[in-house]
Write a protein that holds these residues in place. Structure first.
Motif, PDB file in Angstrom:
ATOM      1  N   LEU A 181     -50.542 -14.062  41.410  1.00 10.09           N
ATOM      2  CA  LEU A 181     -49.567 -13.271  40.652  1.00 10.09           C
ATOM      3  C   LEU A 181     -49.667 -13.505  39.143  1.00 10.09           C
ATOM      4  N   GLY A 182     -50.587 -14.385  38.741  1.00  9.97           N
ATOM      5  CA  GLY A 182     -50.709 -14.679  37.314  1.00  9.97           C
ATOM      6  C   GLY A 182     -49.533 -15.492  36.794  1.00  9.97           C
ATOM      7  N   LEU A 183     -48.891 -16.275  37.675  1.00  4.76           N
ATOM      8  CA  LEU A 183     -47.713 -17.055  37.268  1.00  4.76           C
ATOM      9  C   LEU A 183     -48.138 -18.403  36.713  1.00  4.76           C
ATOM     10  N   ASP A 184     -47.205 -19.009  36.002  1.00  8.05           N
ATOM     11  CA  ASP A 184     -47.433 -20.298  35.358  1.00  8.05           C
ATOM     12  C   ASP A 184     -47.442 -21.407  36.428  1.00  8.05           C
ATOM     13  N   ARG A 186     -48.195 -24.650  35.648  1.00  7.81           N
ATOM     14  CA  ARG A 186     -48.244 -25.944  34.976  1.00  7.81           C
ATOM     15  C   ARG A 186     -47.103 -26.901  35.320  1.00  7.81           C
ATOM     16  N   ASN A 187     -46.030 -26.395  35.913  1.00 12.21           N
ATOM     17  CA  ASN A 187     -44.944 -27.296  36.290  1.00 12.21           C
ATOM     18  C   ASN A 187     -45.048 -27.741  37.748  1.00 12.21           C
ATOM     19  N   PHE A 193     -41.961 -31.096  40.252  1.00 11.48           N
ATOM     20  CA  PHE A 193     -42.812 -30.154  41.011  1.00 11.48           C
ATOM     21  C   PHE A 193     -42.144 -28.789  41.235  1.00 11.48           C
ATOM     22  N   ILE A 194     -41.939 -28.049  40.143  1.00 16.17           N
ATOM     23  CA  ILE A 194     -41.175 -26.790  40.232  1.00 16.17           C
ATOM     24  C   ILE A 194     -42.088 -25.562  40.122  1.00 16.17           C
ATOM     25  N   PRO A 195     -42.113 -24.745  41.153  1.00 18.46           N
ATOM     26  CA  PRO A 195     -42.884 -23.488  41.057  1.00 18.46           C
ATOM     27  C   PRO A 195     -42.143 -22.469  40.179  1.00 18.46           C
ATOM     28  N   SER A 196     -42.854 -21.439  39.736  1.00 23.92           N
ATOM     29  CA  SER A 196     -42.192 -20.362  38.986  1.00 23.92           C
ATOM     30  C   SER A 196     -41.182 -19.638  39.859  1.00 23.92           C
ATOM     31  N   ILE A 197     -41.533 -19.513  41.130  1.00 27.29           N
ATOM     32  CA  ILE A 197     -40.629 -18.796  42.044  1.00 27.29           C
ATOM     33  C   ILE A 197     -40.815 -19.326  43.450  1.00 27.29           C
ATOM     34  N   ASN A 198     -39.721 -19.389  44.203  1.00 26.47           N
ATOM     35  CA  ASN A 198     -39.793 -19.699  45.633  1.00 26.47           C
ATOM     36  C   ASN A 198     -39.732 -18.422  46.475  1.00 26.47           C
ATOM     37  N   GLY A 199     -38.899 -17.499  46.041  1.00 23.86           N
ATOM     38  CA  GLY A 199     -38.644 -16.305  46.852  1.00 23.86           C
ATOM     39  C   GLY A 199     -39.864 -15.416  47.004  1.00 23.86           C
ATOM     40  N   VAL A 201     -42.206 -12.149  46.578  1.00 22.40           N
ATOM     41  CA  VAL A 201     -42.408 -11.214  45.467  1.00 22.40           C
ATOM     42  C   VAL A 201     -42.865  -9.868  46.025  1.00 22.40           C
TER      43      VAL A 201
END
Lengths: 498, 498
Positions: A181-184, A186-187, A193-199, A201
């Motif tokens: 998805l081209g998401l970040d 880096r976290n 350990f946090i993704p850009s999104i869990n839900g 898409v």
């Protein structure tokens, strides 16, 4: 027609406009759909622009193509000869897809290629580290480019254009989904350990850069955090663990070992790196399951020579995961290696090759396929790690292996492995054989289920809400069980029976 | 901060992620918004891509910009210094916009220019006919280009970039709304007169070609069919007729006469072409209301010369609608024209100009502004048509004019007209003066209301659900009342009192 797929078309007979019925075209279509239970239809502007002609050309007897998204639907197109969809599993090493005729809900073909990100590192963390020091655009670009090649190839093989594909369902681990998805990312590898999104898409192909029909629906599986990716959720969906009354186990071995134990009330997921796993990393002759790969082996007890079963009945070029399991079990049974995986000098079948002792699987046209003692021991480390994870995980949840009535086996081990041999070498627990259920590429299988039945979207949210994750690397018992597992089948064979 | 506008930003303090709180970034934001009552937030992929950085740069104390759409919201951006919005009325002849600071909910400026489609014909039907024989893309392109000029100009005047505008609310008649959205207009002028869409359209600036912030929310008013456009619905919203306990009348004169009679229980709309209406089409010196236009006139009874009030206190260059009303009323009061609008030769003030009798309004630097008998009579036809429509319409609904307690007057007549003069010439009914309420450009005013308060979106649907349309051209009484209205004030002045 199949009305259940994620993207579907259906015949709708609308009333023709008249002086007594002056609804606008879009309103007329929406009302017609509402009457058959389809509410909340988003009509993108550029499709609204073509709607009046489309309605009149078909005399208001239309065949809209709709994609489920969130609580509603999106109008994707007005009519197409056929409706195709693709399910895609993005693995760290391999990417597999299957092409479906959605009208018939029939699988047309499957195809897989390597993940083109391998050039950035076989280890997924190496890739993320690269994204942390430079722009991650390159990793996304190479992935999207590879997927476009994959999709283009499967479409060409079936004499169709990729723009006939109206739906793409994607499962992959959390990092792969993010790259897709081209998401970040880096976290993800740094605490907490946090993704850009869990839900989940929902987007369109045009937004992702995937070259299918521009307005095609794209659904990307949700994750349950950095460690429990969409691939595991998809695998659970495929196994159906979330519906089981009694706890069932799901083992998936890809680049990592993923373990799931659960039932309709709870689901625990554990994961760990199995060292150089069961794919092509173990031995020099390791090869993914494709034409020319040895997938089954019998070693004649008398001559110590090997009879090989090769994918595509081709010349053998390498050995895949299931072949390795067979090879080690047969080397042991034929007395060529001992319990510790060492060559038995008196056993026969061992040759000297460039100063190293090896067992020769085949020699055709001057090309030798050989395995060394070190490679056998590499493999034992992997199988030991796998069993150790399994044992410790089940125990940590408070169960014993023998209590588990169903064991779903997926991943590269899932299809074609000789169950008896896997148990013989102590890789899988020694349970009654009928309890084992092969599920193949379960991540792809779950994606196919979404493609063909949008009702499972609710099932996926149900699975997500039940998942808890158990960190595996920290258990003190792990190392003990792993050490003991370096033997064939195990130094304490009793624990194999749970 | 103003939380009620269609696009709004609000401060949200999210919990920072921790090992006990591992929600993904998008999920964290959605949950934070849910807690303050904001549900169903769509996050476009390209904004999701920037979300992790945006959250961390602000230490999870964020200021998301949200746009209301349908049953939910769309995340438009993460932070901006200021939040601007534009309300736009697209008239057949003129386009007017107002720029708002949405944080303060304060109007910053207004600006208007001609509709660039005028080069395709002053009559809207001429433009649609052109779309029916050739591609309508040209008409949309010229409109969008003109709106971009309009928006760019108002932004430059206020030393801001057009990319600071995050919201655009558009009202216009059904055909103008269709051209704005690039929709097919070809079924609108032919029976049974079907628009592409009746419902409201929520889209993004990027989709429309309007050069403001690409992700800006664009809301286009719904219509109630071909004849009752978003401009009328917007005008009704502005007048508040839908909340009145007793029936109130709304008269809007632009290129057409639009009439609305209604209350909180029902709304009837009628419309008709008023011939060459009260804008610049009536007289050779006709001019829209802008700098240099005469908007008020007094004729000295003794010298028969005119004292002019000119917009911007400039040299007079032409006369606008309200000026024409004053002119004809004063010509009549000063005895220069008779009841039938003919010059009274003995009245004085008439000159010969290139062989034609004219009244001279001004003569500055050799430029003469004159009006001929024929032009006066053109105007009388327009005012007669307007009153005739009004009279017949109210009667058709089953009421008498005298029963109506509130008369909202909008359009080019709405502000600055001399009510007494408009009644004196028989253009407006002779009702108690306090019943008349000027509302100015009511279509723009309704658009401003949506811009500043998204709760009126429900009000708009409420208005739409109550509207019925009454065709005006077919009433046999119309022609009689119109004929009688060619006199000043009327051959049967009694009907002016309803």
């Amino acid at each position: 027609m199949n009305h259940k797929s994620l993207v579907f078309s259906l015949q709708v007979k609308l009333m023709s406009p008249s002086t007594d019925d002056k609804d606008g075209d879009a309103d007329r279509l929406r009302n017609g759909l509402k009457e058959i239970g389809i509410h909340n239809v988003e009509i993108p502007l550029h499709i609204l622009r073509r709607l009046p002609d489309a309605l009149r050309e078909s005399s208001f007897e239309v065949k809209p193509i709709l994609g489920a998204q969130g609580q509603g639907y999106r109008l994707i197109d007005m009519k197409k000869k056929s409706l195709y969809g693709i399910a895609l599993d993005i693995g760290t090493t391999n990417m597999s897809c299957s092409l479906f005729d959605l009208d018939a809900c029939k699988k047309v073909d499957t195809y897989d290629i390597e993940n083109p990100q391998l050039c950035y590192g076989t280890d997924i963390l190496a890739r993320v580290q690269r994204s942390m020091i430079e722009d991650s655009g390159g990793l996304t670009d190479s992935l999207i480019e590879g997927i476009n090649v994959l999709i283009n190839t499967i479409c060409e093989r079936n004499s169709m254009g990729s723009d006939e594909v109206c739906c793409l369902v994607v499962s992959g681990n959390t990092i792969m989904s993010h790259y897709f998805l081209g998401l970040d990312v880096r976290n993800i590898p740094v605490t907490p350990f946090i993704p850009s999104i869990n839900g989940p898409v929902f987007t369109s192909a045009g937004e992702t850069g995937i070259k299918i029909y521009k307005e095609a629906s794209v659904y990307v599986f949700p994750n349950s955090g950095s460690y429990v990716g969409g691939d595991i959720i998809s695998g659970i969906l495929c196994s159906g663990i979330q519906k089981e009354e009694e706890p069932a186990l799901f083992i998936d071995v890809g680049t990592n070992v993923e373990l799931v134990l659960g039932c309709r009330d709870w689901i625990v997921v554990g994961a760990g790196a199995a060292g150089p796993a069961l794919e092509d990393g173990v031995a020099g002759i390791g090869k993914k399951a494709e034409k020319g790969s040895i997938f089954g082996i019998t070693i004649y007890r008398d001559t110590k020579t090997a009879a090989l079963r090769v994918i595509g009945d081709a010349e053998p070029e390498g050995i895949c995961g299931s072949g390795m399991i067979d090879l080690v079990a047969e080397l042991f049974s034929a007395g060529i290696i001992d319990q510790a995986g060492k060559f038995v000098d008196s056993g026969g079948g061992i040759k000297e090759n460039n100063g190293e002792k090896v067992y020769m699987l085949s020699e055709t046209r001057g090309k030798e396929l050989v395995i060394s003692e070190k490679e056998v021991q590499n493999f034992l480390r992997s199988k030991a790690a796998m069993f150790a994870f399994l044992y410790v995980f089940v125990k940590a949840v408070g169960m014993r292996l023998r209590e588990i009535k169903k064991v779903f086996v997926g991943g590269s081990m899932g299809c074609g492995i000789n169950l008896e041999n896997a148990i013989k070498i102590g890789m899988l627990p020694d349970l009654p054989r009928e309890r084992f259920i092969p599920v193949g590429n379960s991540s792809l299988c779950g994606a196919e289920m979404v493609l063909c039945n949008r009702n499972v979207l609710d099932e996926i949210e149900n699975i997500r809400s039940k998942i808890t994750y158990r960190e595996m690397g920290e258990d003190p018992e792990l190392l003990n069980v792993l050490q003991a597992g370096l033997f064939i089948p195990h130094t304490e064979p009793e624990i194999l029976r749970g």
